[in-house]
Design a protein around this motif. Structure first.
Motif, PDB file in Angstrom:
ATOM      1  N   ILE A  98      36.587  37.906  37.946  1.00  0.00           N
ATOM      2  CA  ILE A  98      36.705  39.293  38.395  1.00  0.00           C
ATOM      3  C   ILE A  98      35.834  39.571  39.603  1.00  0.00           C
ATOM      4  O   ILE A  98      34.614  39.318  39.576  1.00  0.00           O
ATOM      5  CB  ILE A  98      36.289  40.249  37.250  1.00  0.00           C
ATOM      6  N   ILE A 121      41.897  45.325  35.372  1.00  0.00           N
ATOM      7  CA  ILE A 121      40.532  45.081  34.907  1.00  0.00           C
ATOM      8  C   ILE A 121      40.349  45.331  33.409  1.00  0.00           C
ATOM      9  O   ILE A 121      39.768  44.501  32.698  1.00  0.00           O
ATOM     10  CB  ILE A 121      39.517  45.910  35.738  1.00  0.00           C
ATOM     11  N   PHE A 160      35.800  48.400  39.008  1.00  0.00           N
ATOM     12  CA  PHE A 160      35.985  46.970  38.754  1.00  0.00           C
ATOM     13  C   PHE A 160      34.772  46.272  38.132  1.00  0.00           C
ATOM     14  O   PHE A 160      34.801  45.073  37.892  1.00  0.00           O
ATOM     15  CB  PHE A 160      36.336  46.249  40.067  1.00  0.00           C
TER      16      PHE A 160
END
Lengths: 312, 312, 312
Positions: free
Chosen positions: A153, A198, A233
């Motif tokens: 991520i 996410i 995020f």
């Protein structure tokens, strides 16, 4: 192969051997080279973790380390990387560890020098020892990679960690998904994993692997305000609560606290961030051992490609 | 003498002994000091070759090296070189290797400190270990210096290499000629060799010794455009073809490729450029051995010139 | 306690033990740790004496030193001191020596890390090893501290040396007076000593301890022209002549010659300035020994506070 340039050069067997050697060192095992080995660490980009980790690993293996500071070397007189490495070869250095901001800097070196090159990060390209230490951390936790879901991520496009990890994890049988800002996603990575939003990524992954926002690699363009990024995020306190039981948090560090991850989560129960760093030393010992064994087998550095007439 | 400041301090016998010791080390010979020796390398000018070469030599001799970075030392608080060396002496450093941009920086140190000083280059002055490694390279090739013709070509006025080499080569029986831009020629050097046009010098010399254009020592004034220089005074591919059979190319490096020498000639059959670097390590081992032996003989650093009352 | 942060943490017994161990090392005594110890020296401010002195001490004790340059570390990517120290802990560093420009930087570290912290100077706060080496120098000279008069002269407000020394000297029974520009005097120090005019202080003290004018800590404001300062508050040639028989001159260095002290007095008969530096190595050996012994007793760094599952 005496170099370690990118994870794609390593077979599954190579990776297994390195992880196994690292675990051996971690469990207190010893190994020393047969002869005096000289190494130099050439860091053209700043580093604490990777450089210090190699320095500890080299000392544990009894290597001779020749200090090299880019800013006070002849690089500042305009000397190229090629001439720098050839110079170190000539004075008896057997292996160099290099971090450089140019992608695939090693293409101009490999095959033209007897020195072994260990890549400690090339631009937005590769970072094989980081990937290997991440694998060791995951293996220690789950025993195997098959069927694990790993969510990578963040700043994927600029991340050599993302690139190296996606390659190895998929080959080892894990499922990789990417998340983070869409504009930082790299189409090229699609062959190794799909994009996922996410929240669902965090909630379903066994490993939540966060990447550092590399302020130094993109200007203001594309950089979201830190707090906006964290809410959109980052691994917030709320998101962490929805993670799977037994799942873990990883980050290559240095961490931007409260950007990629909430400050209080850095050292939380799920976090393996400092364990990753600890594993890094043993991975680098294993990688250096592998390089030195190949060197010892091949009689590297016994000659220089110039006529050698000893008159007296 | 426990220092090594300039080649003119060395007798022919001293030079022979150093070359012989260097060859001994090169052939795998061992030598270790009788007690723990501490050294520091003080490089006030950038360097890769000389600094790393000393670092390898010091490790091969088992010395303890105290890291010293000019930029993070008290030199940046205004401390003088004299006080810096006296400080290192007080904390137990036995020898310092110094490179400094001031000509004859050592005049303010020698005789005022018990620390041995090894000059690794002073301004446009001297560079004795470079000269010694050049001599070793020539000796390995030709066996003797008598009657050899050595052409030193390039930025002679600013070159400590030219100065040190002309002195030693002439004393050892070689003939030295200088070539390169007339405005970079130094009248003072005439006692050790005459000026010769580039083409005849290259065609008749046994050793073509090129010097680096030291962009950092002269501004734009006097600097010719790189390509103009290469055509007028560089070792071009054409000039190399007209060199004598058996003759060799030398350069102290770092090389400005396609300025002093054509890119493809740097690693050609005649080139001894990387061999010079390799020899440098062994010369520095020999020079350090000599210094330490004189130290051990004279009981250096056993006392400090202050009253010493141990109360308890 | 495994840290050494400020002299006020040390009892009189602790101080005696450290001075005694230092004298033991100075007299040629040996001591080595039972296992491999890794240390790093983190100097966020420039230093020659303190840093090199720790480096010599660490080598004499056979420690493994991991090089750390602030300017090329991840500190320049914005990493905090806390994260830097935790990183070094994770990769196996057992002790860090830190100099930092922030007062009491260690408050954010102590108790949160297993790494031992040795303070090598915090802002205008403390400098315990300097104080200890000053004590050793005084003890060697006078045998005892009781009744000695020590005049600390100069830039008292900005001096961590003044602070650390006043604390220890008074506890050991000495009388401390301060002198220098009134505007540089710190009211807080009054509990450990009174203010006295420069001439009477110099004439009656057993120890004249001069402090460096720290140009880097105050701008132009408050800085007197160097010569004015020297005449008003420096140890001039004239003032030295009126010092007590048997009294000595000390200065932590680097010295601003002809400001705090006349150039010719730096190495005069009364000066113990270079002896202080020499003593510094042995004090640091003693301090490191104390830290390592406490480490060895407590099993430090055997575990990391994260779940540790070794899968295979």
């Amino acid at each position: 192969m005496k170099h370690l340039l990118q994870t794609s050069d390593l077979t599954i067997n190579d990776i297994s051997q390195i992880l196994s050697d690292a675990q051996y060192f971690l469990d207190g095992g010893d190994w020393l080279p047969k002869k005096n080995i000289f190494v130099a660490n050439l860091f053209f980009e700043n580093s604490t973790r990777t450089k210090c980790s190699f320095e500890v690993a080299q000392r544990r293996l009894g290597l001779n380390i020749i200090p090299f500071e880019v800013s006070t070397s002849s690089v500042s007189k305009g000397e190229t990387l090629y001439d720098t490495v050839k110079t170190l070869e000539a004075i008896g250095v057997n292996a160099v560890v290099i971090r450089h901001n140019q992608d695939r800097y090693f293409d101009e070196l490999a095959g033209k020098s007897d020195v072994s090159i260990i890549n400690a990060g090339d631009g937005c390209g590769h970072h094989p020892t980081q990937s290997l230490l991440d694998l060791l951390t995951i293996k220690q936790e789950f025993g195997s990679f098959r069927g694990l879901k790993v969510a990578i991520i963040g700043d994927i496009r600029h991340s050599r960690v993302a690139r190296s990890n996606a390659d190895t994890l998929v080959r080892l049988g894990a499922n990789v998904v990417f998340s983070g800002p869409a504009e930082w996603f790299n189409e090229e990575l699609l062959e190794n994993g799909s994009y996922e939003a996410i929240d669902s990524a965090v909630e379903t992954a066994d490993v939540v692997m966060l990447l550092r926002i590399q302020h130094e690699r993109h200007g203001d363009k594309g950089t979201k305000a830190a707090d906006d990024y964290h809410q959109a995020f980052g691994l917030t306190i709320e998101r962490e609560k929805r993670m799977k039981p037994g799942s873990i948090i990883m980050h290559p560090a240095p961490v931007n606290r409260n950007v990629e991850i909430a400050d209080s989560l850095v050292e939380c129960e799920r976090s393996r961030i400092f364990k990753q760093m600890k594993n890094g030393v043993y991975i680098r010992m294993a990688v250096l051992k592998r390089t030195i064994e190949q060197m010892e087998g091949s009689g590297q550095n016994e000659h220089i490609n110039q006529k050698w007439t000893v008159a007296n």
